[in-house]
Design a protein around this motif. Sequence first.
Motif, PDB file in Angstrom:
ATOM      1  N   CYS A  12      60.498  48.241  33.769  1.00 52.50           N
ATOM      2  CA  CYS A  12      60.681  49.680  33.807  1.00 52.50           C
ATOM      3  C   CYS A  12      59.401  50.250  34.410  1.00 52.50           C
ATOM      4  CB  CYS A  12      60.928  50.210  32.398  1.00 52.50           C
ATOM      5  SG  CYS A  12      61.789  51.786  32.402  1.00 52.50           S
ATOM      6  N   THR A  13      59.405  51.489  34.741  1.00 48.80           N
ATOM      7  CA  THR A  13      58.216  52.072  35.346  1.00 48.80           C
ATOM      8  C   THR A  13      57.042  52.075  34.380  1.00 48.80           C
ATOM      9  OG1 THR A  13      59.612  53.433  36.764  1.00 48.80           O
ATOM     10  CG2 THR A  13      57.319  54.077  36.578  1.00 48.80           C
ATOM     11  N   GLY A  14      57.208  52.675  33.197  1.00 49.24           N
ATOM     12  CA  GLY A  14      56.091  52.860  32.277  1.00 49.24           C
ATOM     13  C   GLY A  14      55.875  51.764  31.268  1.00 49.24           C
ATOM     14  N   SER A  16      57.016  51.417  28.283  1.00 54.78           N
ATOM     15  CA  SER A  16      56.670  51.993  26.981  1.00 54.78           C
ATOM     16  C   SER A  16      57.890  52.187  26.081  1.00 54.78           C
ATOM     17  CB  SER A  16      55.966  53.338  27.157  1.00 54.78           C
ATOM     18  OG  SER A  16      56.865  54.322  27.616  1.00 54.78           O
ATOM     19  N   ALA A  17      59.087  52.122  26.646  1.00 52.23           N
ATOM     20  CA  ALA A  17      60.278  52.394  25.844  1.00 52.23           C
ATOM     21  C   ALA A  17      61.378  51.359  26.116  1.00 52.23           C
ATOM     22  CB  ALA A  17      60.776  53.818  26.095  1.00 52.23           C
ATOM     23  N   ARG A  18      62.212  51.590  27.131  1.00 53.86           N
ATOM     24  CA  ARG A  18      63.387  50.739  27.366  1.00 53.86           C
ATOM     25  C   ARG A  18      63.056  49.257  27.522  1.00 53.86           C
ATOM     26  NH1 ARG A  18      65.306  54.700  32.026  1.00 53.86           N
ATOM     27  NH2 ARG A  18      63.040  54.870  32.047  1.00 53.86           N
ATOM     28  N   SER A  19      62.080  48.941  28.340  1.00 55.99           N
ATOM     29  CA  SER A  19      61.751  47.529  28.569  1.00 55.99           C
ATOM     30  C   SER A  19      61.215  46.871  27.305  1.00 55.99           C
ATOM     31  CB  SER A  19      60.770  47.382  29.732  1.00 55.99           C
ATOM     32  OG  SER A  19      59.630  48.204  29.537  1.00 55.99           O
ATOM     33  N   VAL A  20      60.471  47.623  26.503  1.00 55.55           N
ATOM     34  CA  VAL A  20      59.952  47.090  25.238  1.00 55.55           C
ATOM     35  C   VAL A  20      61.096  46.877  24.246  1.00 55.55           C
ATOM     36  CG1 VAL A  20      58.463  47.588  23.260  1.00 55.55           C
ATOM     37  CG2 VAL A  20      57.657  48.076  25.581  1.00 55.55           C
ATOM     38  N   LEU A  21      62.018  47.826  24.174  1.00 67.06           N
ATOM     39  CA  LEU A  21      63.191  47.661  23.311  1.00 67.06           C
ATOM     40  C   LEU A  21      63.947  46.391  23.705  1.00 67.06           C
ATOM     41  CD1 LEU A  21      64.589  51.329  23.216  1.00 67.06           C
ATOM     42  CD2 LEU A  21      63.381  50.140  21.361  1.00 67.06           C
ATOM     43  N   SER A  41      55.893  48.972  36.497  1.00 71.51           N
ATOM     44  CA  SER A  41      55.239  49.152  37.792  1.00 71.51           C
ATOM     45  C   SER A  41      54.033  50.081  37.673  1.00 71.51           C
ATOM     46  CB  SER A  41      56.229  49.706  38.814  1.00 71.51           C
ATOM     47  OG  SER A  41      56.747  50.957  38.363  1.00 71.51           O
ATOM     48  N   GLN A  42      54.124  51.037  36.750  1.00 67.82           N
ATOM     49  CA  GLN A  42      53.040  51.990  36.493  1.00 67.82           C
ATOM     50  C   GLN A  42      52.928  52.152  34.974  1.00 67.82           C
ATOM     51  OE1 GLN A  42      53.815  55.596  38.775  1.00 67.82           O
ATOM     52  NE2 GLN A  42      54.920  54.342  40.257  1.00 67.82           N
ATOM     53  N   PRO A  43      52.410  51.122  34.294  1.00 67.26           N
ATOM     54  CA  PRO A  43      52.406  51.145  32.829  1.00 67.26           C
ATOM     55  C   PRO A  43      51.683  52.357  32.258  1.00 67.26           C
ATOM     56  CG  PRO A  43      51.009  49.392  33.674  1.00 67.26           C
ATOM     57  CD  PRO A  43      51.731  49.972  34.846  1.00 67.26           C
ATOM     58  N   SER A  67      51.838  47.963  26.675  1.00 64.30           N
ATOM     59  CA  SER A  67      52.300  48.426  27.975  1.00 64.30           C
ATOM     60  C   SER A  67      51.459  47.727  29.040  1.00 64.30           C
ATOM     61  CB  SER A  67      52.147  49.949  28.048  1.00 64.30           C
ATOM     62  OG  SER A  67      52.537  50.420  29.305  1.00 64.30           O
ATOM     63  N   LYS A  68      52.111  46.941  29.904  1.00 61.38           N
ATOM     64  CA  LYS A  68      51.373  46.141  30.874  1.00 61.38           C
ATOM     65  C   LYS A  68      52.015  46.188  32.253  1.00 61.38           C
ATOM     66  CE  LYS A  68      53.640  42.451  28.478  1.00 61.38           C
ATOM     67  NZ  LYS A  68      54.282  43.454  27.670  1.00 61.38           N
ATOM     68  N   SER A  69      51.228  45.855  33.249  1.00 63.56           N
ATOM     69  CA  SER A  69      51.670  45.869  34.635  1.00 63.56           C
ATOM     70  C   SER A  69      52.495  44.635  34.972  1.00 63.56           C
ATOM     71  CB  SER A  69      50.457  45.917  35.565  1.00 63.56           C
ATOM     72  OG  SER A  69      50.861  45.773  36.913  1.00 63.56           O
ATOM     73  N   TRP A  70      53.444  44.824  35.856  1.00 65.55           N
ATOM     74  CA  TRP A  70      54.236  43.706  36.332  1.00 65.55           C
ATOM     75  C   TRP A  70      53.394  42.721  37.119  1.00 65.55           C
ATOM     76  CZ3 TRP A  70      58.323  46.706  39.704  1.00 65.55           C
ATOM     77  CH2 TRP A  70      57.716  47.280  40.813  1.00 65.55           C
ATOM     78  N   ASP A  71      52.191  43.125  37.544  1.00 63.25           N
ATOM     79  CA  ASP A  71      51.303  42.209  38.254  1.00 63.25           C
ATOM     80  C   ASP A  71      50.949  40.989  37.405  1.00 63.25           C
ATOM     81  OD1 ASP A  71      51.310  43.893  40.456  1.00 63.25           O
ATOM     82  OD2 ASP A  71      49.448  44.905  39.877  1.00 63.25           O
TER      83      ASP A  71
END
Length: 170
Positions: A12-14, A16-21, A41-43, A67-71
């Motif tokens: 997810c972009t941030g 902080s929510a959906r991807s963590v869930l 992409s932009q944590p 919250s971490k970067s996809w890098d």
Amino acid sequence: MSDRVFNVLFLCTGNSARSVLAESILQKDGAGKFRAFSAGSQPKGEVNPWSLRVLKSLGYPHEGFRSKSWDEFSGPHAPAMDFIFTVCDSAAGEACPVWLGYPTTAHWGIEDPAAVEGSDIEKERAFVEAFGLLKNRISAFIALPIATLDKLTLDTRLKEIGRMEGATRG
């Protein structure tokens, strides 16, 4: 039956929510069969507290997330991903890093619960709804006979999962 554990990255972009869930749901429901990760992409730099509250209240892992970067998942020392799912439309439209190993990808976009403004009850409701939509997708994913599906069939099934109830785009 294969003893192989599949690595899955939710983007997810941030982050902080959906991807963590999604990471937490797969971590619990897919234990032993899948290893879950999430990134953005932009944590945002921190996990939304509503994500953690809802996960805790529903009996899902809620500690240790960041919250971490996809890098972190695109370099030579990163775990090789078998599947990568975008859970927000923004991340799906961005130029992603080159993923080693050619993982299978799909878009499972849902509305951002962190964008909901209003009372605490309205915010909690949005996170609980997002959790439910992601849980439904992940349950369908876990039920797939991955080892017996050819790539085309698997891609089709993953796209169908992305169009389940609550999808933001088809």
